[in-house]
Structure formats: C-alpha cells, structure tokens
Design a protein around this motif. Sequence first.
Motif, PDB file in Angstrom:
ATOM      1  N   SER A 163      10.444 -41.166  30.053  1.00 50.52           N
ATOM      2  CA  SER A 163      10.647 -39.971  30.455  1.00 50.52           C
ATOM      3  C   SER A 163       9.594 -39.369  31.478  1.00 50.52           C
ATOM      4  N   THR A 164       9.949 -38.029  32.048  1.00 54.98           N
ATOM      5  CA  THR A 164       8.888 -37.556  32.760  1.00 54.98           C
ATOM      6  C   THR A 164       7.950 -36.810  31.817  1.00 54.98           C
ATOM      7  N   SER A 173      17.246 -38.684   8.663  1.00 48.51           N
ATOM      8  CA  SER A 173      16.534 -38.738   7.432  1.00 48.51           C
ATOM      9  C   SER A 173      16.319 -37.278   6.943  1.00 48.51           C
ATOM     10  N   SER A 174      16.404 -37.165   5.606  1.00 49.31           N
ATOM     11  CA  SER A 174      16.373 -36.000   4.962  1.00 49.31           C
ATOM     12  C   SER A 174      15.158 -35.531   4.492  1.00 49.31           C
ATOM     13  N   GLN A 175      14.062 -36.607   4.520  1.00 48.30           N
ATOM     14  CA  GLN A 175      12.853 -36.425   4.225  1.00 48.30           C
ATOM     15  C   GLN A 175      11.872 -35.586   5.054  1.00 48.30           C
ATOM     16  N   PRO A 176      11.014 -34.831   4.887  1.00 46.90           N
ATOM     17  CA  PRO A 176      10.099 -34.158   5.961  1.00 46.90           C
ATOM     18  C   PRO A 176       9.312 -35.241   6.620  1.00 46.90           C
ATOM     19  N   ILE A 177       9.027 -35.241   7.816  1.00 48.40           N
ATOM     20  CA  ILE A 177       8.264 -36.333   8.655  1.00 48.40           C
ATOM     21  C   ILE A 177       6.817 -35.734   9.260  1.00 48.40           C
ATOM     22  N   SER A 178       5.811 -36.531   9.565  1.00 49.53           N
ATOM     23  CA  SER A 178       4.723 -36.136  10.307  1.00 49.53           C
ATOM     24  C   SER A 178       4.850 -36.977  11.526  1.00 49.53           C
ATOM     25  N   ILE A 179       4.666 -36.644  12.502  1.00 52.56           N
ATOM     26  CA  ILE A 179       4.365 -37.541  13.857  1.00 52.56           C
ATOM     27  C   ILE A 179       2.969 -37.293  14.576  1.00 52.56           C
ATOM     28  N   SER A 180       2.730 -38.408  15.116  1.00 51.65           N
ATOM     29  CA  SER A 180       1.448 -38.228  15.700  1.00 51.65           C
ATOM     30  C   SER A 180       1.589 -39.192  17.124  1.00 51.65           C
ATOM     31  N   VAL A 181       1.004 -38.591  18.226  1.00 53.73           N
ATOM     32  CA  VAL A 181       1.022 -39.621  19.497  1.00 53.73           C
ATOM     33  C   VAL A 181      -0.265 -40.083  19.723  1.00 53.73           C
ATOM     34  N   LEU A 182      -0.424 -41.449  20.229  1.00 54.25           N
ATOM     35  CA  LEU A 182      -1.892 -41.614  20.627  1.00 54.25           C
ATOM     36  C   LEU A 182      -1.906 -42.309  22.137  1.00 54.25           C
ATOM     37  N   ASN A 207       4.071 -33.423  28.870  1.00 53.89           N
ATOM     38  CA  ASN A 207       3.887 -33.112  30.178  1.00 53.89           C
ATOM     39  C   ASN A 207       2.806 -32.994  31.054  1.00 53.89           C
ATOM     40  N   ASN A 208       1.572 -32.775  30.185  1.00 50.73           N
ATOM     41  CA  ASN A 208       0.154 -32.398  30.328  1.00 50.73           C
ATOM     42  C   ASN A 208      -0.755 -33.802  30.646  1.00 50.73           C
ATOM     43  N   TYR A 209       0.152 -34.974  30.341  1.00 46.66           N
ATOM     44  CA  TYR A 209      -0.551 -36.116  30.190  1.00 46.66           C
ATOM     45  C   TYR A 209      -0.380 -37.092  31.347  1.00 46.66           C
ATOM     46  N   LYS A 227       6.985 -46.358  17.607  1.00 44.01           N
ATOM     47  CA  LYS A 227       7.682 -46.404  18.631  1.00 44.01           C
ATOM     48  C   LYS A 227       7.068 -46.303  20.023  1.00 44.01           C
ATOM     49  N   LYS A 228       7.107 -47.012  21.177  1.00 44.02           N
ATOM     50  CA  LYS A 228       6.407 -46.875  22.498  1.00 44.02           C
ATOM     51  C   LYS A 228       7.218 -45.747  23.262  1.00 44.02           C
ATOM     52  N   LEU A 229       6.506 -44.931  23.846  1.00 42.75           N
ATOM     53  CA  LEU A 229       6.756 -43.772  24.594  1.00 42.75           C
ATOM     54  C   LEU A 229       6.225 -44.098  26.148  1.00 42.75           C
ATOM     55  N   ILE A 230       7.069 -43.781  27.114  1.00 43.60           N
ATOM     56  CA  ILE A 230       6.583 -44.450  28.379  1.00 43.60           C
ATOM     57  C   ILE A 230       6.849 -42.904  29.228  1.00 43.60           C
ATOM     58  N   VAL A 231       5.588 -42.396  29.743  1.00 43.31           N
ATOM     59  CA  VAL A 231       5.658 -41.349  30.707  1.00 43.31           C
ATOM     60  C   VAL A 231       5.554 -41.646  32.131  1.00 43.31           C
ATOM     61  N   LYS A 232       6.746 -41.378  32.733  1.00 42.83           N
ATOM     62  CA  LYS A 232       6.912 -41.754  34.143  1.00 42.83           C
ATOM     63  C   LYS A 232       6.025 -40.989  35.117  1.00 42.83           C
TER      64      LYS A 232
END
Length: 232
Positions: A163-164, A173-182, A207-209, A227-232
């Motif tokens: 993604s850009t 999932s019906s459970q509350p989730i917590s997310i972090s990006v490193l 967008n700011n990275y 999961k792996k995220l790829i910023v273009k």
Amino acid sequence: TNVYGTNLNGNYADNTKSYLVSECFDLTTVTSPTLEFDMAFELEQDWDIVYIEYSIDQGVSWNLLGSATDANWYNSGLTSGENNTCYNCPGGQWTGFNSTMTHYTYDLSAFGSTTNFMYRFVFHSDQVVNEEGAIIDNPIISGSPLSTDSFIDETFKVYPNPSTGIFNLKTNSSQPISISVLDITGKEIFNKQNLNISDSTYKINLNNYYSGVYILNIQTSTTRTIKKLIVK
C-alpha cells in the motif's frame, strides 16, 4: 552531521558517570538482530572508560553487554582494581585512544525472544586526568523481518498490501483486539488497544513513514497473529 558526545567543546569532566539510553525494542519481530554504531574515543588509558549495558525488564536492571573476547567489541578486559588500575572497570570496556571513527557490531541473536530489549552506553571517568572523550553516531538495531508465511490466518485480512500508506484491517473475530506496528529495527510506531471491529474495517495509517517493510502484530485474548506490511 549530528553525533552524541561526552563533550563537543573541550575535554570531559572528571569523576563523571553518564548514560546514553535507547528506547525499548521487540526483538521477536526480526531475525539476526544486531546492534551497530560508529564510535571514536580519546580516554585516559585504563582509568576512563566506555561500555554498553543491556536490560530486558524495561530498565529495572542492567548487565554488561559482551566481553573483550568478542569480535569487533571492547579493547580491554580489565576488572575493577586489576593491576591497581581501572577501579571503574566492569570487565569489558573501551579505553585509551582510537580517534578514527570505527564501526562496531554485536550479535543480539541470544536475545531473539526478548520483547523489551534496551541498551545504554555508559561513560565513566575517574577523579583526575581527562581527554577529549567519545563520540557516537548511527546507533541502530538492524535485522531482517521475521518471515510471516507460517502465521497466515484468514480471520484477519489486510488490504491493500503493498500500500502507499493506508491499510484496511478486516476481521470476523468477535473478540476485542489490540494491534501494533513495528519497523524493521523493532521500534513500535503504532499501537491501538481493545478495538472492537467485528465484521467492520479499521484503517491503519502509515502515510508518515518511509517505504519499506513493517510488522503488524494482532493480539486477542487467546491468539497472536503476525503479518507483514509493505509501504510502497
């Protein structure tokens, strides 16, 4: 170029102990984590020293990182009072003169399961005689992103990816989730706790990275998905 230094205008002070402390890193997100930095120093031989300590409990306790027998690391293994010198020495340190900016590395693979890794440079001078000190530049923990092929979980979908900068997270999932990006160094750049997004979409804004690879951690009360995220 900006650098860290004991004193950028003259010699360092006598009888001083000071620290340069890192942030907290999650080393479970990278393979072959390595501490790297550049340093030059002019220190009173066997009396004034620089060394590195590490913590795995968010800075509550600290231990010496490495020894003089490690490759490309300390140039002295003196312990406190050995040969009636270096009463500040912990048993591994840099001392004396190396005025050439030198690249140092230390393999942190032994800490690969650590989620709260910190390090700090320690400068310690004795009561008399001082020199220009030490300058440190480009401290970083490098490594390769952890392969996420074995963590594919269709409960969570991320799109578009690459993604850009904007990623949509969708879950059934019906459970509350917590997310972090490193980022690739293990530095946390995004964190949201206790989200309820069942059958809806949550936008993750990077967008700011810079372009590159990032690691998304998704945590519920019973599971963890990476999961792996790829910023273009």
